[in-house]
Motif scaffolding. Sequence first.
Motif, PDB file in Angstrom:
ATOM      1  N   VAL A 142       0.857  -8.478  -0.020  1.00 44.33           N
ATOM      2  CA  VAL A 142       1.833  -9.350  -0.820  1.00 44.33           C
ATOM      3  C   VAL A 142       2.654  -8.743  -1.886  1.00 44.33           C
ATOM      4  N   GLU A 143       3.988  -8.670  -1.604  1.00 40.33           N
ATOM      5  CA  GLU A 143       4.966  -7.931  -2.458  1.00 40.33           C
ATOM      6  C   GLU A 143       5.479  -8.841  -3.481  1.00 40.33           C
ATOM      7  N   SER A 144       5.758  -8.007  -4.709  1.00 39.30           N
ATOM      8  CA  SER A 144       6.356  -8.716  -5.793  1.00 39.30           C
ATOM      9  C   SER A 144       7.299  -7.710  -6.499  1.00 39.30           C
ATOM     10  N   GLY A 145       8.183  -8.353  -7.239  1.00 44.30           N
ATOM     11  CA  GLY A 145       8.993  -7.021  -8.189  1.00 44.30           C
ATOM     12  C   GLY A 145      10.330  -7.157  -7.792  1.00 44.30           C
ATOM     13  N   SER A 194       5.626  -4.266  -6.534  1.00 42.42           N
ATOM     14  CA  SER A 194       4.066  -3.957  -6.342  1.00 42.42           C
ATOM     15  C   SER A 194       3.780  -4.757  -5.167  1.00 42.42           C
ATOM     16  N   CYS A 195       2.849  -4.148  -4.247  1.00 43.38           N
ATOM     17  CA  CYS A 195       2.114  -4.709  -3.241  1.00 43.38           C
ATOM     18  C   CYS A 195       0.521  -4.783  -3.253  1.00 43.38           C
ATOM     19  N   THR A 229      10.373  -8.161   0.209  1.00 45.64           N
ATOM     20  CA  THR A 229      11.103  -8.810  -1.259  1.00 45.64           C
ATOM     21  C   THR A 229      12.567  -8.304  -1.390  1.00 45.64           C
TER      22      THR A 229
END
Length: 121
Positions: free
Chosen positions: A5-8, A21-22, A115
Amino acid sequence: QVQLVESGGGLVQAGGSLRLSCAASGSILRFNIMGWYRQTPGKQRELVASITNTDNTNTADSVKGRFTISRDNAKNTVYLQMDSLKPEDTGVYYCSAWLLSGATSKSTSYWGQGTQVTVSS
């Protein structure tokens, strides 16, 4: 099953910074290599940076000196610190992990959902 799950991601002006982030979850025995790829319109997906289980890193020439890959083993998370962003860095960034799955006892590649990173001029 393993999930990444990626974010940022987001929108930033040229010269700005973002940190992606992953986070990996699931039955994972060992990470072999984790990396970040990006897909820009009209181009093939390209490797941006990777890090091995012995912390050897590889960074694309186009981002060398601006992007840094790192990981937190305790959190099963890999990061991409992106500084001095340029409009040409715009694209969808994907996390990838080649890891030894506890469910299958085989090394398999997994991908996150991606993302979006947009750098305005």
